[in-house]
Design a protein around this motif. Structure first.
Motif, PDB file in Angstrom:
ATOM      1  N   GLY A  35      -5.494   2.725  17.606  1.00  0.00           N
ATOM      2  CA  GLY A  35      -4.590   3.018  16.498  1.00  0.00           C
ATOM      3  C   GLY A  35      -5.197   2.507  15.199  1.00  0.00           C
ATOM      4  N   TYR A  36      -4.531   2.772  14.124  1.00  0.00           N
ATOM      5  CA  TYR A  36      -5.076   2.424  12.812  1.00  0.00           C
ATOM      6  C   TYR A  36      -4.573   1.057  12.357  1.00  0.00           C
ATOM      7  N   TYR A  37      -5.481   0.313  11.721  1.00  0.00           N
ATOM      8  CA  TYR A  37      -5.147  -0.957  11.061  1.00  0.00           C
ATOM      9  C   TYR A  37      -5.504  -0.813   9.584  1.00  0.00           C
ATOM     10  N   TYR A  38      -4.633  -1.336   8.753  1.00  0.00           N
ATOM     11  CA  TYR A  38      -4.811  -1.176   7.310  1.00  0.00           C
ATOM     12  C   TYR A  38      -4.996  -2.548   6.646  1.00  0.00           C
ATOM     13  N   LEU A  39      -5.886  -2.576   5.676  1.00  0.00           N
ATOM     14  CA  LEU A  39      -6.141  -3.806   4.923  1.00  0.00           C
ATOM     15  C   LEU A  39      -6.307  -3.446   3.457  1.00  0.00           C
ATOM     16  N   TYR A  40      -5.589  -4.190   2.601  1.00  0.00           N
ATOM     17  CA  TYR A  40      -5.759  -3.981   1.157  1.00  0.00           C
ATOM     18  C   TYR A  40      -6.765  -4.996   0.637  1.00  0.00           C
ATOM     19  N   TYR A  41      -7.827  -4.515   0.045  1.00  0.00           N
ATOM     20  CA  TYR A  41      -8.857  -5.382  -0.508  1.00  0.00           C
ATOM     21  C   TYR A  41      -8.612  -5.571  -1.999  1.00  0.00           C
ATOM     22  N   ASP A  42      -8.495  -6.837  -2.421  1.00  0.00           N
ATOM     23  CA  ASP A  42      -8.185  -7.143  -3.824  1.00  0.00           C
ATOM     24  C   ASP A  42      -9.178  -8.170  -4.356  1.00  0.00           C
ATOM     25  N   PRO A  43     -10.185  -7.731  -5.107  1.00  0.00           N
ATOM     26  CA  PRO A  43     -11.140  -8.673  -5.697  1.00  0.00           C
ATOM     27  C   PRO A  43     -10.761  -9.107  -7.113  1.00  0.00           C
ATOM     28  N   VAL A  44      -9.610  -8.650  -7.617  1.00  0.00           N
ATOM     29  CA  VAL A  44      -9.226  -8.883  -9.014  1.00  0.00           C
ATOM     30  C   VAL A  44      -8.578 -10.257  -9.159  1.00  0.00           C
ATOM     31  N   LEU A  45      -9.071 -11.059 -10.093  1.00  0.00           N
ATOM     32  CA  LEU A  45      -8.514 -12.387 -10.332  1.00  0.00           C
ATOM     33  C   LEU A  45      -7.222 -12.283 -11.134  1.00  0.00           C
ATOM     34  N   PRO A  46      -6.268 -13.142 -10.859  1.00  0.00           N
ATOM     35  CA  PRO A  46      -5.067 -13.177 -11.699  1.00  0.00           C
ATOM     36  C   PRO A  46      -5.419 -13.706 -13.086  1.00  0.00           C
ATOM     37  N   GLU A  47      -4.572 -13.426 -14.053  1.00  0.00           N
ATOM     38  CA  GLU A  47      -4.803 -13.866 -15.429  1.00  0.00           C
ATOM     39  C   GLU A  47      -3.656 -14.756 -15.891  1.00  0.00           C
ATOM     40  N   GLY A  48      -4.020 -15.783 -16.660  1.00  0.00           N
ATOM     41  CA  GLY A  48      -3.020 -16.677 -17.228  1.00  0.00           C
ATOM     42  C   GLY A  48      -2.869 -16.462 -18.718  1.00  0.00           C
ATOM     43  N   ASP A  88      -3.294 -15.567  -6.732  1.00  0.00           N
ATOM     44  CA  ASP A  88      -2.530 -14.383  -6.346  1.00  0.00           C
ATOM     45  C   ASP A  88      -2.303 -14.365  -4.837  1.00  0.00           C
ATOM     46  N   THR A  89      -1.586 -13.373  -4.375  1.00  0.00           N
ATOM     47  CA  THR A  89      -1.222 -13.309  -2.961  1.00  0.00           C
ATOM     48  C   THR A  89      -2.411 -13.052  -2.048  1.00  0.00           C
ATOM     49  N   ALA A 117       1.642 -16.116 -15.728  1.00  0.00           N
ATOM     50  CA  ALA A 117       0.523 -15.483 -15.036  1.00  0.00           C
ATOM     51  C   ALA A 117       0.876 -14.056 -14.650  1.00  0.00           C
ATOM     52  N   THR A 118      -0.125 -13.190 -14.622  1.00  0.00           N
ATOM     53  CA  THR A 118       0.043 -11.805 -14.205  1.00  0.00           C
ATOM     54  C   THR A 118      -1.054 -11.446 -13.216  1.00  0.00           C
ATOM     55  N   ASP A 119      -0.754 -10.474 -12.351  1.00  0.00           N
ATOM     56  CA  ASP A 119      -1.729 -10.035 -11.363  1.00  0.00           C
ATOM     57  C   ASP A 119      -1.367  -8.634 -10.902  1.00  0.00           C
ATOM     58  N   ASN A 120      -2.368  -7.897 -10.435  1.00  0.00           N
ATOM     59  CA  ASN A 120      -2.147  -6.516 -10.029  1.00  0.00           C
ATOM     60  C   ASN A 120      -1.336  -6.389  -8.747  1.00  0.00           C
ATOM     61  N   ILE A 121      -1.382  -7.421  -7.867  1.00  0.00           N
ATOM     62  CA  ILE A 121      -0.603  -7.339  -6.628  1.00  0.00           C
ATOM     63  C   ILE A 121       0.458  -8.428  -6.505  1.00  0.00           C
ATOM     64  N   GLY A 122       0.394  -9.430  -7.369  1.00  0.00           N
ATOM     65  CA  GLY A 122       1.420 -10.460  -7.344  1.00  0.00           C
ATOM     66  C   GLY A 122       0.855 -11.869  -7.398  1.00  0.00           C
ATOM     67  N   VAL A 123       1.561 -12.750  -8.125  1.00  0.00           N
ATOM     68  CA  VAL A 123       1.148 -14.140  -8.264  1.00  0.00           C
ATOM     69  C   VAL A 123       1.834 -14.979  -7.191  1.00  0.00           C
ATOM     70  N   LYS A 124       1.059 -15.765  -6.488  1.00  0.00           N
ATOM     71  CA  LYS A 124       1.593 -16.612  -5.421  1.00  0.00           C
ATOM     72  C   LYS A 124       2.038 -17.967  -5.955  1.00  0.00           C
ATOM     73  N   GLU A 125       1.210 -18.590  -6.806  1.00  0.00           N
ATOM     74  CA  GLU A 125       1.548 -19.912  -7.316  1.00  0.00           C
ATOM     75  C   GLU A 125       0.823 -20.183  -8.621  1.00  0.00           C
ATOM     76  N   VAL A 126       1.406 -21.103  -9.405  1.00  0.00           N
ATOM     77  CA  VAL A 126       0.802 -21.560 -10.653  1.00  0.00           C
ATOM     78  C   VAL A 126       0.750 -23.081 -10.602  1.00  0.00           C
ATOM     79  N   LYS A 127      -0.369 -23.629 -11.010  1.00  0.00           N
ATOM     80  CA  LYS A 127      -0.564 -25.075 -10.967  1.00  0.00           C
ATOM     81  C   LYS A 127      -0.837 -25.615 -12.373  1.00  0.00           C
ATOM     82  N   VAL A 128      -0.425 -26.871 -12.606  1.00  0.00           N
ATOM     83  CA  VAL A 128      -0.644 -27.522 -13.892  1.00  0.00           C
ATOM     84  C   VAL A 128      -1.117 -28.952 -13.658  1.00  0.00           C
ATOM     85  N   LYS A 129      -2.026 -29.395 -14.509  1.00  0.00           N
ATOM     86  CA  LYS A 129      -2.420 -30.807 -14.548  1.00  0.00           C
ATOM     87  C   LYS A 129      -2.023 -31.345 -15.911  1.00  0.00           C
TER      88      LYS A 129
END
Length: 211
Positions: free
Chosen positions: A21-34, A98-99, A58-70
């Motif tokens: 059967g078929y397996y699907y994978l989305y490949y995302d090399p794009v970095l999120p932007e702050g 990103d995700t 932050a913005t991203d083409n597939i979604g932002v998972k987390e934002v960190k601050v120091k």
């Protein structure tokens, strides 16, 4: 090697004709932007210095998972939300993930709400002297000194961050204030406009405050 962003479809068949059967994978090399923004929405450059409230998003083409601050003085990063209070002077660093696990570059901003410091050598603010004295302004981001004498109607920018009044200068009240590159202002005594000290000494210059 195909590294274009998007969905990839995979399947396998063995020699007996069994099919996975078929397996699907989305490949995302794009970095999120702050983005570092003032409260009014104005976007700041990475590495900017400000003297007012700011937020990070932050913005991203597939979604932002987390934002960190120091924060200033912190040894490491912590989770960030846009409701977090960022009021301590110093450098803040941010990054986002990103995700897909891609991490953005690091974004920094320096908060500086501290006014320049004024010092007086050869005399004291709110005092009276008949000696030469020098007023100096200092700030981590650089400062410009302004002065006004009793005979002047407005302040004048000094040449550099110091101003010297010689013992041969005209008698009167000498007022000073300083301003850094972000607009923070420092005053010799306070901002009430009141002048302190006695003025009856012959040949004395009374050192005042910005009025």
């Amino acid at each position: 090697e195909d590294t274009a962003e998007g969905y990839y479809r995979f399947c396998a068949t063995d020699y007996a004709g069994n099919y996975t059967g078929y397996y699907y994978l989305y490949y995302d090399p794009v970095l999120p932007e702050g983005h570092i923004r003032l409260k009014d929405g104005t976007e700041l450059e990475n590495g900017a210095s400000v003297n007012e409230a700011f937020v990070f998003d932050a913005t991203d083409n597939i979604g932002v998972k987390e934002v960190k601050v120091k924060r200033p003085g912190s040894a490491g990063y912590a989770s960030y939300t846009d409701t977090m209070s960022l009021t301590t002077d110093g450098e803040y660093s941010f990054y986002c993930v990103d995700t897909a696990g891609n991490r953005s570059e690091t974004y920094t901003v320096v908060l500086d709400t501290t006014p320049p410091k004024l010092t007086c050598s050869g005399g004291s603010f709110s005092g009276t002297t008949d000696k030469t004295f020098t007023v100096s302004a200092s700030d981590v981001n650089g400062a410009v000194l302004f002065y006004k004498t009793s005979e002047m109607t407005s302040f004048v920018r000094a040449e550099g961050d110091t101003y010297t009044v010689n013992d041969t200068s005209d008698n009167g009240v000498y007022c000073f204030y300083a301003e850094d590159g972000l607009g923070n202002q420092g005053y010799a005594v306070d901002r009430s406009g009141q002048l302190y000290g006695e003025s009856g000494k012959s040949g004395g210059q009374r050192i005042g405050v910005h009025v």
